[in-house]
Scaffold this active site. Structure first.
Site, PDB file in Angstrom:
ATOM      1  N   GLU A 231       0.885  -1.175   0.000  1.00  0.00           N
ATOM      2  CA  GLU A 231       0.000   0.000   0.000  1.00  0.00           C
ATOM      3  C   GLU A 231       0.914   1.214   0.000  1.00  0.00           C
ATOM      4  OE1 GLU A 231      -3.099  -0.110  -0.365  1.00  0.00           O
ATOM      5  OE2 GLU A 231      -3.870  -1.967   0.494  1.00  0.00           O
ATOM      6  N   CYS A 265      -2.484   8.928   2.558  1.00  0.00           N
ATOM      7  CA  CYS A 265      -2.311   8.440   1.184  1.00  0.00           C
ATOM      8  C   CYS A 265      -3.544   8.758   0.360  1.00  0.00           C
ATOM      9  CB  CYS A 265      -2.041   6.945   1.197  1.00  0.00           C
ATOM     10  SG  CYS A 265      -3.261   6.027   2.137  1.00  0.00           S
TER      11      CYS A 265
END
Ligand code: NAP
Length: 460
Positions: A231, A265
């Site tokens: 990720e 993010c």
């Protein structure tokens, strides 16, 4: 990087922690491997019970844990409370739904010449989690809850600036009743990840963090033929079309860019606004960004706290200086305040062009780039030109535009009329340089399981 708690508000080192010695690391890995042998034989009901207990304990300690998060990485106390509540929910979700995700999947025995065939999901053993500081409890929890329910054992290498959160996780699972060694925190520097990942007792890894860290872990995992979930970074597009309610979209845009002090993010980072509403939207967005209260994250009135690290702020400043030096226009912010700590104001830029670094990379701070476009096609073309593909957002009431967005946007997640966020109920993850694999939901749980095919023939 030293393992320590440093206040982002003052820059003062609050507490130092010793790294594990080689002997201590060996002892922890041996304990994890031993735990994996017996833990896989526990029942899913037992494991769900321990997860529920962890949820209850965390709920009881929520205020203390929230303050610990804010102290270590500077997000507002309000945001830290939300993060802890999400962890409690995530634990309860997997305690309740996880057993169903582990049910055997029957196959068509007749077609394969068997009396019975099915897929059974089995744990793979010790999984290494390398985690970032930005959501120090939730990032680690969204690995831990499904992994432990599945019967895997976790070793956590957390970011060096959140050691108290890292150690709390180990304590939480121990006190919830999980057997010895099932979840351990490794206080080690990043350079020692390689040794742990190459260790044959460690079967797989998950990393949430930057692209260079992901490349390094993926390279080692590739050499060792070990499964890895990545990720990585994101620079999510946020597209605003004329049919939407501008006030609502502008409020959402502010939240999207400043969530977690701009260090998520899945922050909306690139804003593509249709030319017909560009002036009106930009006016609203800029004034709302300017009105945010920047200050002490423990103060309930604060909207945006400091950045988490000194180097993080330097990076953000360098991106803005580079863009401004090459001709970008600052509408709001753009200059660090004269005060101690690592504060950076909510900032809005226009005129960002491909010659500027921020156009192609990820700015991990509250800096928005706004682009005016003439159509959804143009917005998607620009959005898809970026190397990342994590989340994406469209604000539109038009069904045709929504269809096109879902079909054409290059991202792991497409959110319409709502900001990208993570829920345990639905998968989370990216494409392109944002990584691969999925977290959360049933998909996230199965990433670290052996989907074993069973085929049983006739008895003689
Ligand atoms: P980072 O520097 O990559 O650190 C993340 C973790 O990786 C830390 O535990 C770090 O340890 C470790 N690490 C760093 N370099 C490593 C290496 N070469 N090998 C192995 N481990 C290494 O990232 P960050 O600055 O903490 O986090 C920000 C980044 O994470 C952003 O790019 C953000 O978009 C991304 N992120 C992605 C997601 C997602 O779900 N896609 C979620 C959150 C954040 P040390 O602290 O000891 O260096």
């Amino acid at each position: 990087m030293a393992i320590q708690t440093t206040s982002p508000v003052t820059g003062e080192v609050l507490k130092n922690f010793d790294e594990l010695t080689p002997e201590q690391l060996e002892e922890k890995l041996a304990r994890a491997a031993a735990a994996a042998e017996s833990y896989r034989l526990t029942t899913v009901e037992e494991r769900a019970g321990w997860l529920s207990r962890a949820a209850d304990l965390l709920e009881e300690e929520a205020e203390t844990v929230s303050r610990m998060i804010t102290t270590e990485m500077g997000k507002t106390l309000r945001a830290a409370r939300d993060e802890v509540a999400k962890c409690v929910h995530g634990l309860r979700f997997y305690a309740a739904q996880g057993p169903g995700f582990l049910r055997d999947l029957p196959g068509d025995a007749g077609r394969v010449g068997a009396t019975k065939t099915f897929v059974t999901y089995q744990p793979i053993g010790v999984v290494l989690a390398v985690m970032p500081w930005n959501l120090p409890m939730w990032q680690a929890m969204r690995f831990a809850a499904p992994a432990l329910l599945a019967g895997n054992v976790g070793v956590l290498k957390h970011a060096s600036n959140v050691p108290q959160c890292a150690l709390y996780m180990e304590r939480l699972f121990r006190e919830a009743g999980f057997p010895d060694g099932v979840f351990q925190t490794l206080l080690i520097s990043a350079r020692r990840v390689e040794q742990v990942l190459r260790d044959e007792r460690v079967k797989a890894a998950t990393l949430t963090g930057s692209e260079p860290a992901g490349q390094s872990v993926a390279t080692i995992a590739g050499e060792e033929i070990k499964k890895v979930v990545l990720e990585l970074g994101g620079s999510d597009p946020f597209i605003v079309m004329p049919s939407t309610d501008l006030e609502r979209a502008a409020d959402a845009a502010v939240r999207a860019r400043t969530l977690n002090n701009g260090q998520s993010c899945i922050n909306g980072k690139r804003f593509y606004v249709h030319q017909d509403i560009a002036e009106a939207f930009l006016g609203l967005f800029a004034s709302k960004m300017e009105a945010l209260v920047v200050g002490d994250p423990m103060d309930e009135r604060t909207d945006v706290g400091p950045l988490a690290t000194e180097s993080g702020r330097e990076d953000v400043e360098a991106y803005v200086d580079d863009a401004v030096g090459k001709g970008a226009t600052v509408l709001v912010g753009g200059k660090r305040p004269e005060r101690p700590g690592w504060f950076y104001p909510p900032t809005v830029l226009t005129g960002v062009t491909p010659g500027m670094k921020m156009y192609h990379e990820e700015v991990f701070g509250p800096v928005a780039q706004v682009f005016v476009v003439s159509s959804l096609e143009e917005a998607l073309r620009e959005a898809n030109g970026h190397p990342y593909g994590l989340g994406s957002n469209l604000w539109s009431e038009d069904p045709v535009e929504r269809e096109m967005f879902i079909r054409d946007v290059q991202s792991g997640m497409a959110f319409i009329n709502g900001n990208t966020t993570s829920y345990p109920e639905i998968p989370f993850g990216g494409v392109k340089r944002s990584g691969y694999g999925r977290e959360l939901s049933d998909l996230g749980m199965r990433e670290f399981m052996n989907a074993k095919t069973v085929w049983i023939g006739e008895d003689v």
